[in-house]
Design an enzyme around this catalytic site. Sequence first.
Site, PDB file in Angstrom:
ATOM      1  N   SER A 103       0.842  -1.187   0.000  1.00 16.83           N
ATOM      2  CA  SER A 103       0.000   0.000   0.000  1.00 16.83           C
ATOM      3  C   SER A 103       0.888   1.251   0.000  1.00 16.83           C
ATOM      4  O   SER A 103       1.706   1.419  -0.888  1.00 16.83           O
ATOM      5  CB  SER A 103      -0.955  -0.038   1.195  1.00 16.83           C
ATOM      6  OG  SER A 103      -1.992   0.911   1.048  1.00 16.83           O
ATOM      7  N   LYS A 155     -22.127  17.435   7.529  1.00 18.50           N
ATOM      8  CA  LYS A 155     -21.032  17.589   8.485  1.00 18.50           C
ATOM      9  C   LYS A 155     -20.840  16.355   9.362  1.00 18.50           C
ATOM     10  O   LYS A 155     -19.738  16.108   9.843  1.00 18.50           O
ATOM     11  CB  LYS A 155     -21.310  18.814   9.374  1.00 18.50           C
ATOM     12  CG  LYS A 155     -20.122  19.249  10.199  1.00 18.50           C
ATOM     13  CD  LYS A 155     -18.957  19.638   9.320  1.00 18.50           C
ATOM     14  CE  LYS A 155     -17.762  20.092  10.150  1.00 18.50           C
ATOM     15  NZ  LYS A 155     -16.604  20.422   9.301  1.00 18.50           N
TER      16      LYS A 155
END
Length: 287
Positions: A103, A155
């Site tokens: 990764s 949010k």
Amino acid sequence: MKNLFRRLLPRSMRGGEIVIPVIRLQGAIMSGGSQFRPTLSLASTAGLIEKAFSISSAPAVAISINSPGGSPVQSRLIFKRIRDLAAEKNKKVLVFVEDVAASGGYMIAIAGDEIFADPSSIVGSIGVVSASFGFTDLIKKIGVERRVYTAGANKATLDPFQPEKAEDVERLKKLQREVHETFIEMVKERRRGKLKDDPDLFTGLFWSGKKGLELGLVDALGDMRTVLKDRYGPKAELKLITAPRGLFGRRLGLGSSLGFTPEAAGAVATGLVDAAEERALWSRFGL
């Protein structure tokens, strides 16, 4: 006595000795970190990288990588700093994989002009992952009421204490796809002409160093000392680049607080969370 005298001389007067600076990058890739849990980030590695490239007589810089990945942003920043300095100083970069370069760890590895791995190393995992937990049933059982107030409809996206929303998941997956595309473009650019046409290459799978060689993810199998001695001669000196130390031997940049203060207690707690995250990253690869 003769060897001691040689070491006291400036390198330019020592004759045919070649010095290869070595950087060891080990650990999960995360911004921040602490004296209790150091991590890889541009902030924690920039000094070492620049110090290695500052040795003007060195024909190359060797980088040892042992990382299961982590932050794609920090991975790319470290990659870019290595490539920028390699171009600026006109030096070759040789990367050596230890247990794992997966990764984000592999994203840093492709900064190398050549990548070497042990046959049993783990390489690849070219993908993007996000993980979390859902606690909606738990807080109901213990009688906790979740209260969230926001200015902005999105949010509180993916709040683990609220039911998952399909539109939030799709938004996250879109973001992941964009990050994944950037990763793929970097690998294709840096490994151009070397990668095999394999449908699993960019799916997030990972392989042994031996299989990685077949797929073109690495250039050769071998260890750092053997490769560098073969390439630059038996007298080549491998110089490990380390962080400077303070007056009492403490490595600088890792914190200087003495005693158990509230700040130190907070750092311990943060370190425990970081340790759990890092353990999860390593465990994906059976390590």
